[in-house]
Design an enzyme around this catalytic site. Structure first.
Site, mmCIF file in Angstrom:
data_model
loop_
_atom_site.group_PDB
_atom_site.id
_atom_site.type_symbol
_atom_site.label_atom_id
_atom_site.label_comp_id
_atom_site.label_asym_id
_atom_site.label_seq_id
_atom_site.Cartn_x
_atom_site.Cartn_y
_atom_site.Cartn_z
ATOM 1 N N CYS A 115 -1.544 10.731 10.745
ATOM 2 C CA CYS A 115 -2.889 10.611 10.081
ATOM 3 C C CYS A 115 -4.334 10.982 10.943
ATOM 4 C CB CYS A 115 -2.977 9.321 9.409
ATOM 5 S SG CYS A 115 -1.640 8.778 8.376
ATOM 6 N N HIS A 248 -10.352 7.941 8.792
ATOM 7 C CA HIS A 248 -9.208 8.381 7.895
ATOM 8 C C HIS A 248 -9.056 7.399 6.653
ATOM 9 C CE1 HIS A 248 -5.122 8.667 6.591
ATOM 10 N NE2 HIS A 248 -4.673 7.691 6.986
ATOM 11 N N ASN A 278 -4.058 7.907 0.265
ATOM 12 C CA ASN A 278 -4.008 8.252 1.748
ATOM 13 C C ASN A 278 -3.376 9.705 1.631
ATOM 14 O OD1 ASN A 278 -3.286 8.526 4.373
ATOM 15 N ND2 ASN A 278 -2.643 6.489 4.432
HETATM 16 N N1 ACO Z 1 2.740 -3.404 -6.724
HETATM 17 C C1 ACO Z 1 2.913 -4.551 -6.938
HETATM 18 N N2 ACO Z 1 3.559 -5.593 -6.101
HETATM 19 C C2 ACO Z 1 3.747 -5.050 -4.844
HETATM 20 C C3 ACO Z 1 3.696 -3.612 -4.661
HETATM 21 C C4 ACO Z 1 3.301 -2.814 -5.354
HETATM 22 N N3 ACO Z 1 2.760 -1.438 -5.157
HETATM 23 N N4 ACO Z 1 3.911 -3.592 -3.225
HETATM 24 C C5 ACO Z 1 4.222 -4.664 -2.842
HETATM 25 N N5 ACO Z 1 4.169 -5.607 -3.617
HETATM 26 C C6 ACO Z 1 4.430 -7.024 -3.447
HETATM 27 C C7 ACO Z 1 5.565 -7.325 -2.580
HETATM 28 O O1 ACO Z 1 7.039 -7.323 -3.086
HETATM 29 C C8 ACO Z 1 5.151 -8.740 -2.214
HETATM 30 O O2 ACO Z 1 5.773 -9.482 -3.191
HETATM 31 P P1 ACO Z 1 6.245 -10.948 -2.939
HETATM 32 O O3 ACO Z 1 5.195 -11.906 -2.461
HETATM 33 O O4 ACO Z 1 6.790 -11.160 -4.360
HETATM 34 O O5 ACO Z 1 7.451 -10.460 -2.033
HETATM 35 C C9 ACO Z 1 3.745 -8.698 -2.448
HETATM 36 O O6 ACO Z 1 3.459 -7.755 -3.121
HETATM 37 C C10 ACO Z 1 3.067 -8.689 -0.984
HETATM 38 O O7 ACO Z 1 3.758 -7.718 -0.300
HETATM 39 P P2 ACO Z 1 3.095 -7.337 1.182
HETATM 40 O O8 ACO Z 1 3.712 -6.072 1.576
HETATM 41 O O9 ACO Z 1 2.948 -8.648 2.095
HETATM 42 O O10 ACO Z 1 1.511 -6.867 0.760
HETATM 43 P P3 ACO Z 1 0.153 -6.708 1.566
HETATM 44 O O11 ACO Z 1 -0.997 -7.877 1.196
HETATM 45 O O12 ACO Z 1 0.505 -6.756 3.157
HETATM 46 O O13 ACO Z 1 -0.299 -5.414 1.164
HETATM 47 C C11 ACO Z 1 -0.504 -3.144 1.948
HETATM 48 C C12 ACO Z 1 0.521 -4.309 1.378
HETATM 49 C C13 ACO Z 1 -1.434 -2.674 0.802
HETATM 50 C C14 ACO Z 1 0.476 -1.840 2.399
HETATM 51 C C15 ACO Z 1 -1.210 -3.791 3.203
HETATM 52 O O14 ACO Z 1 -0.156 -4.011 4.193
HETATM 53 C C16 ACO Z 1 -2.093 -2.731 3.853
HETATM 54 O O15 ACO Z 1 -3.043 -2.381 3.257
HETATM 55 N N6 ACO Z 1 -1.373 -2.258 4.957
HETATM 56 C C17 ACO Z 1 -2.204 -1.069 5.598
HETATM 57 C C18 ACO Z 1 -1.231 -0.071 5.698
HETATM 58 C C19 ACO Z 1 -1.729 1.215 5.142
HETATM 59 O O16 ACO Z 1 -2.642 1.302 4.463
HETATM 60 N N7 ACO Z 1 -0.879 2.216 5.365
HETATM 61 C C20 ACO Z 1 -1.142 3.445 5.216
HETATM 62 C C21 ACO Z 1 -0.324 4.261 5.916
HETATM 63 S S1 ACO Z 1 -0.680 3.933 7.727
HETATM 64 C C22 ACO Z 1 -2.205 5.075 7.976
HETATM 65 O O17 ACO Z 1 -2.707 5.744 7.413
HETATM 66 C C23 ACO Z 1 -2.779 4.646 9.442
#
Ligand code: ACO
Length: 321
Positions: A115, A248, A278
């Site tokens: 990225c 990004h 993304n």
């Molecule tokens: N829809 C519904 N529920 C979901 C989804 C979805 N798409 N994905 C995960 N869940 C659920 C999980 O199963 C979990 O359920 P549980 O509590 O019953 O176990 C719950 O949501 C929470 O899951 P987490 O993974 O803890 O969610 P989090 O709050 O961390 O959010 C996210 C996930 C959005 C990916 C967050 O961690 C984030 O924004 N991270 C940044 C990563 C990113 O943007 N990466 C992009 C690529 S890297 C880059 O470009 C630099």
């Protein structure tokens, strides 16, 4: 003294927007509310089967070349930032050169920094041009990330999209690239990776993107803040001197946290993550082209681009347009 500057931009998004509700309709166990609340993403574009990275790169490049009003034969350097190339080899840059009908006209190669690939590619082009070895570069970020997504993993497949953005950079008397910085720390590779390969005609390992979302979030906000300060200090400027910040486009909450850390209000941040998701290396040049074409960024605007991605890699480029 030779400088480099961006003289034109272009971009391309494949097909119609695919909304969060469209993903639900395709059987993904998610909801518009979950995706919007956690990421800010409302829709993304997904390339049709058979559409390649170099095809998206060609469409974006042709728009940049048209905007620059230059003869493609005068482009002596092509750099494509991508993690989803057409083939293992040749590079997507060489394939793009062929698609554009440019023959025997300098160097073409890919840069793989996920990225932050566009920040890396633009930094490389700037150094080539300032060395005097090359005069006019086509720098592209192009991705078909949909190809490496596990559509059964709702935690990752809803986050990404496909697209391409391109810029023409050329030698100039007035500075366009004011400062740049690129970094890597490979020890963070497990938190965002596609840990598979091809060997003996078979995929060995896991061919899909895997991510520790919370670890990525924390890392991204920290280094995006640090690298922004680094290039501003290098140029002797502060965030008050920047008209537009283009981070990004991973997640609206990462953009908001980065802007807050830098003391930049969100109305000076170009945001496309809601419409594009993304798009990895394509996200920065897509956002840049959008803001150039809608008139927010114009001649003389100071723009700070910054990326972070798998590796981990990160980088920033400070521009005077
Ligand atoms: N829809 C519904 N529920 C979901 C989804 C979805 N798409 N994905 C995960 N869940 C659920 C999980 O199963 C979990 O359920 P549980 O509590 O019953 O176990 C719950 O949501 C929470 O899951 P987490 O993974 O803890 O969610 P989090 O709050 O961390 O959010 C996210 C996930 C959005 C990916 C967050 O961690 C984030 O924004 N991270 C940044 C990563 C990113 O943007 N990466 C992009 C690529 S890297 C880059 O470009 C630099």
């Amino acid at each position: 003294m030779i400088h480099s500057r961006i003289i034109a931009t272009g971009s391309y998004l494949p097909g119609e927007p695919v909304t969060n509700d469209d993903l639900v309709a395709r059987g993904i166990d998610t909801s518009d509310q979950w995706i919007v609340e956690r990421t800010g993403i409302r829709s993304r574009h997904l390339a049709a089967d058979g559409v390649s990275c170099s095809e998206l790169a060609e469409a974006a490049s042709r728009r940049a070349i048209e905007a620059a009003d230059v003869d493609p034969a005068t482009i002596d350097l092509i750099i494509v930032a991508t993690s989803t190339p057409d083939f293992i080899f040749p590079s997507s840059a060489a394939l793009l050169q062929a698609r554009l009908g440019i023959r025997n006209a300098g160097a073409a190669f890919d840069v793989q920094a996920v990225c932050s690939g566009f920040a890396y590619a633009l930094t490389v082009a700037d150094k080539f041009i300032r060395s005097g070895s090359h005069k006019r570069a086509l720098v592209v970020g192009a991705e078909v990330f949909s190809r490496i997504l596990d559509w059964k993993d709702r935690a990752t497949c809803v986050l990404f999209g496909d697209g391409a953005g391109a810029v023409i950079v050329e030698a100039a008397e007035r500075p366009g690239v004011l400062a740049s910085a690129i970094h890597a720390d490979g020890s963070y590779n497990p938190i965002l990776c596609v840990p598979g390969t091809v060997s003996g005609g078979t995929v060995i390992g896991d061919p899909f993107l895997r991510m520790d979302g919370q670890a990525v979030f924390k890392f991204a906000v920290r280094v995006l803040g640090d690298v922004a300060h680094e290039v501003l200090e290098d140029a002797g400027l502060s965030t008050d001197d920047v008209d537009w910040l283009i981070p990004h486009q991973a997640n609206i909450r990462i953009l908001q946290a980065t802007a807050k850390r830098l003391g930049v209000s969100m109305d000076r941040v170009v945001t496309t993550v809601d419409q594009h998701g993304n798009t990895s290396a394509a996200s920065i040049p897509l956002a840049l082209d959008l803001a150039v074409r809608d008139g927010r960024i114009r001649g003389g605007s100071r723009v700070l681009l910054e990326g972070v991605g798998g590796g981990f890699t990160w980088g920033a480029v400070l521009l005077s347009m």
